[in-house]
Write a protein that holds these residues in place. Sequence first.
Motif, PDB file in Angstrom:
ATOM      1  N   LEU A  63      39.462  -7.600 -28.411  1.00  0.00           N
ATOM      2  CA  LEU A  63      39.624  -8.013 -26.678  1.00  0.00           C
ATOM      3  C   LEU A  63      38.524  -7.150 -26.931  1.00  0.00           C
ATOM      4  O   LEU A  63      38.146  -7.337 -25.221  1.00  0.00           O
ATOM      5  N   GLY A  64      39.023  -5.939 -26.908  1.00  0.00           N
ATOM      6  CA  GLY A  64      37.924  -5.512 -27.163  1.00  0.00           C
ATOM      7  C   GLY A  64      37.142  -5.075 -26.741  1.00  0.00           C
ATOM      8  O   GLY A  64      36.210  -5.238 -26.509  1.00  0.00           O
ATOM      9  N   VAL A  65      36.474  -6.077 -28.180  1.00  0.00           N
ATOM     10  CA  VAL A  65      35.278  -6.339 -28.484  1.00  0.00           C
ATOM     11  C   VAL A  65      34.317  -6.613 -27.772  1.00  0.00           C
ATOM     12  O   VAL A  65      33.941  -6.857 -26.646  1.00  0.00           O
ATOM     13  N   TYR A  66      35.791  -8.500 -27.317  1.00  0.00           N
ATOM     14  CA  TYR A  66      35.029  -8.969 -26.725  1.00  0.00           C
ATOM     15  C   TYR A  66      34.531  -9.053 -25.088  1.00  0.00           C
ATOM     16  O   TYR A  66      33.902  -9.284 -24.416  1.00  0.00           O
ATOM     17  N   PRO A  97      14.780   2.407  -9.090  1.00  0.00           N
ATOM     18  CA  PRO A  97      14.021   1.843 -10.565  1.00  0.00           C
ATOM     19  C   PRO A  97      14.774   3.035 -11.247  1.00  0.00           C
ATOM     20  O   PRO A  97      15.145   2.607 -12.602  1.00  0.00           O
ATOM     21  N   LEU A  98      14.900   4.310 -11.532  1.00  0.00           N
ATOM     22  CA  LEU A  98      15.463   5.042 -12.330  1.00  0.00           C
ATOM     23  C   LEU A  98      17.121   4.735 -12.372  1.00  0.00           C
ATOM     24  O   LEU A  98      17.616   4.881 -13.746  1.00  0.00           O
ATOM     25  N   ALA A  99      17.612   4.285 -11.601  1.00  0.00           N
ATOM     26  CA  ALA A  99      18.879   3.912 -11.287  1.00  0.00           C
ATOM     27  C   ALA A  99      19.230   2.564 -12.286  1.00  0.00           C
ATOM     28  O   ALA A  99      20.211   2.731 -12.917  1.00  0.00           O
ATOM     29  N   VAL A 100      18.182   1.706 -12.049  1.00  0.00           N
ATOM     30  CA  VAL A 100      18.172   0.051 -12.674  1.00  0.00           C
ATOM     31  C   VAL A 100      18.038   0.491 -15.016  1.00  0.00           C
ATOM     32  O   VAL A 100      18.953  -0.037 -15.162  1.00  0.00           O
ATOM     33  N   ILE A 101      17.434   1.671 -14.775  1.00  0.00           N
ATOM     34  CA  ILE A 101      16.535   1.775 -16.167  1.00  0.00           C
ATOM     35  C   ILE A 101      18.163   2.112 -16.811  1.00  0.00           C
ATOM     36  O   ILE A 101      18.431   1.926 -17.401  1.00  0.00           O
ATOM     37  N   TYR A 102      18.761   3.825 -16.217  1.00  0.00           N
ATOM     38  CA  TYR A 102      19.818   4.313 -15.941  1.00  0.00           C
ATOM     39  C   TYR A 102      21.182   2.777 -16.564  1.00  0.00           C
ATOM     40  O   TYR A 102      21.848   2.903 -17.308  1.00  0.00           O
ATOM     41  N   LEU A 103      21.300   2.223 -15.727  1.00  0.00           N
ATOM     42  CA  LEU A 103      23.199   1.357 -15.556  1.00  0.00           C
ATOM     43  C   LEU A 103      22.265   0.222 -17.230  1.00  0.00           C
ATOM     44  O   LEU A 103      23.572  -0.227 -18.118  1.00  0.00           O
ATOM     45  N   ARG A 104      20.475  -0.788 -16.893  1.00  0.00           N
ATOM     46  CA  ARG A 104      20.692  -1.148 -18.541  1.00  0.00           C
ATOM     47  C   ARG A 104      20.815  -0.625 -19.800  1.00  0.00           C
ATOM     48  O   ARG A 104      21.864  -1.230 -20.034  1.00  0.00           O
ATOM     49  N   ILE A 105      20.643   0.553 -20.226  1.00  0.00           N
ATOM     50  CA  ILE A 105      20.736   1.319 -20.906  1.00  0.00           C
ATOM     51  C   ILE A 105      22.220   2.224 -21.041  1.00  0.00           C
ATOM     52  O   ILE A 105      23.036   1.362 -22.300  1.00  0.00           O
ATOM     53  N   TYR A 106      23.310   1.850 -20.147  1.00  0.00           N
ATOM     54  CA  TYR A 106      24.601   2.631 -20.658  1.00  0.00           C
ATOM     55  C   TYR A 106      24.939   1.054 -21.089  1.00  0.00           C
ATOM     56  O   TYR A 106      25.838   1.885 -21.837  1.00  0.00           O
ATOM     57  N   PHE A 107      25.060   0.462 -20.404  1.00  0.00           N
ATOM     58  CA  PHE A 107      25.733  -1.038 -20.394  1.00  0.00           C
ATOM     59  C   PHE A 107      25.332  -1.293 -21.697  1.00  0.00           C
ATOM     60  O   PHE A 107      26.300  -2.667 -22.353  1.00  0.00           O
ATOM     61  N   LEU A 108      24.651  -0.887 -22.785  1.00  0.00           N
ATOM     62  CA  LEU A 108      24.254  -1.255 -24.029  1.00  0.00           C
ATOM     63  C   LEU A 108      25.257  -1.212 -24.739  1.00  0.00           C
ATOM     64  O   LEU A 108      25.642  -1.379 -26.041  1.00  0.00           O
ATOM     65  N   GLY A 109      26.503   0.061 -24.386  1.00  0.00           N
ATOM     66  CA  GLY A 109      27.711   0.779 -25.509  1.00  0.00           C
ATOM     67  C   GLY A 109      28.556   0.576 -24.686  1.00  0.00           C
ATOM     68  O   GLY A 109      29.795   0.574 -25.115  1.00  0.00           O
ATOM     69  N   MET A 110      28.743  -0.944 -24.014  1.00  0.00           N
ATOM     70  CA  MET A 110      30.070  -1.266 -23.536  1.00  0.00           C
ATOM     71  C   MET A 110      31.027  -1.423 -25.233  1.00  0.00           C
ATOM     72  O   MET A 110      32.244  -1.842 -24.512  1.00  0.00           O
ATOM     73  N   PRO A 111      30.506  -2.371 -25.624  1.00  0.00           N
ATOM     74  CA  PRO A 111      31.322  -3.068 -26.455  1.00  0.00           C
ATOM     75  C   PRO A 111      32.290  -1.385 -27.454  1.00  0.00           C
ATOM     76  O   PRO A 111      33.143  -1.789 -27.785  1.00  0.00           O
ATOM     77  N   ALA A 112      31.703  -0.321 -27.750  1.00  0.00           N
ATOM     78  CA  ALA A 112      31.911   0.755 -28.156  1.00  0.00           C
ATOM     79  C   ALA A 112      32.902   1.697 -27.153  1.00  0.00           C
ATOM     80  O   ALA A 112      33.944   1.869 -27.382  1.00  0.00           O
ATOM     81  N   MET A 113      32.869   1.444 -25.729  1.00  0.00           N
ATOM     82  CA  MET A 113      33.646   1.775 -25.013  1.00  0.00           C
ATOM     83  C   MET A 113      34.770   0.777 -25.006  1.00  0.00           C
ATOM     84  O   MET A 113      35.834   1.954 -24.778  1.00  0.00           O
ATOM     85  N   MET A 114      35.064  -0.259 -24.937  1.00  0.00           N
ATOM     86  CA  MET A 114      36.211  -0.774 -24.576  1.00  0.00           C
ATOM     87  C   MET A 114      37.062  -0.618 -25.786  1.00  0.00           C
ATOM     88  O   MET A 114      37.849  -0.831 -26.168  1.00  0.00           O
ATOM     89  N   VAL A 115      36.051  -1.048 -27.292  1.00  0.00           N
ATOM     90  CA  VAL A 115      36.673  -0.812 -28.329  1.00  0.00           C
ATOM     91  C   VAL A 115      37.490   0.617 -28.585  1.00  0.00           C
ATOM     92  O   VAL A 115      39.069   0.864 -29.237  1.00  0.00           O
ATOM     93  N   TYR A 116      36.735   1.735 -28.331  1.00  0.00           N
ATOM     94  CA  TYR A 116      37.480   2.667 -28.240  1.00  0.00           C
ATOM     95  C   TYR A 116      38.762   3.242 -26.929  1.00  0.00           C
ATOM     96  O   TYR A 116      39.794   3.918 -27.575  1.00  0.00           O
TER      97      TYR A 116
END
Length: 456
Positions: A107-110, A138-157
Amino acid sequence: MNEQKRKTKYEIDMVNGSILKKMLLFTLPLMCSSILQLLFNAADIIVVGKFAGDNALAAVGSNTALINLLVNLFVGLSVGANVLVAHYFGAKQSKELKQTVHTSILLGVYSGLILTIIGMAGARVILEMMMTPGGVLPLAVIYLRIYFLGMPAMMVYNFGSAVLRSVGDTKRPLYYLFYAGIVNVILNLLLVIVFKMSVAGVAIATVISQYISAVLVVRCLMNETGAIKLTLSELHIDMDKFMRILKIGLPAGFQGVIFALSNVVIQSAVNSFGEVVVAGNSAAANIEGFIYVSMNAVYQATLSFTGQNLGARQYKRIDQIVITGELLVIAVGAILGMSAVYFGNHLLYIYTDNPAVVSSGMDRLWVIAFTYALCGMMDVMVGGLRGIGYSILPMIVSLLGACVFRLIWLATVFQMPEFHSISVVYWSYPISWILTFLVHVICFLWARKHIKVQLA
């Protein structure tokens, strides 16, 4: 024999013995773990504030409310996993416990994959709706998009550490965060100072550290013995356990979303005062985060202890657990909150060299940090309710006490010319905490009696 000793070393017997001593044994490593995580997150803000400027600082800080809004629903599901694992562990139901563990991790992965899609696709639109200043957007958009690439890892943890917390293990998640956090800080310094990558650098560093912590917690569960051992080939969604997790976790998640939504609305009001106030608010909120996660460790202890004792049918201990939790959280919130105000100027200068930003940050600390113990008291009552299986009640109360009240406050009091100030925005927090806490107490007293009637 060595394996049994290792398990005993990390697990805490929550259904027998001194409640205060064992809650402290549970809470202190979790508190250190949460503070450590925030220290590494603070490194993101400090590095960009010092080496990339106030706009970069505001870009990273202004994303906090939005990230919480998108993440909290799925983090709430991990609360459902925590409670369910605690129930089955306390009741010694090994088969159900094993099914819950495997369902939780998958469920964390999904959850993480869904969040990645939402964050990547909707970043700019949502930030524009929040009235993020043009110089920051513009800086906030860049940060947010990169940050959310780590969501699968955050949820599994999150789901993996929830399983470990349910059996009393708060030490190993602390170790894993420490290892991942060291990598985060090193990469922050390298990518921002050396390679001049600004907000993109801190986002990349955060994502890499999240995957490290996720791999470590999965490896830990795979090396376990007994019912909480994770076997990758057995990962599947057991529908009965999934529905039970949803029953507890979804209301908890919606409650988190409700709080985050009200914070997004408040962030929009803060944004209307300009970039200096946004930067000061971001730095002060980061300092307050240390107080919140320390109090949240007491909430997590209350949640797990009440869950295990309900499973073990130790009903008399539940009241004692909640009272002990309240006393602990008052002490933690009062001491840390007053310290944040007293040392506020010095702490804020760690984040920025701009006196105007520091002054703006102190405006927030005087109101919110000083009264933060009220938030902890409210959360402990929520932990007691969720631990005994009541999750919808605190969701409804939080909807009315946090979201609706704050929206009304901003639409009425804040709109009056004589009250149109940033301090009036901040005062909506402690007033809503008081109201919500009082209603939660009434709900807990009713739920406790209802359980006794059911089990008589």
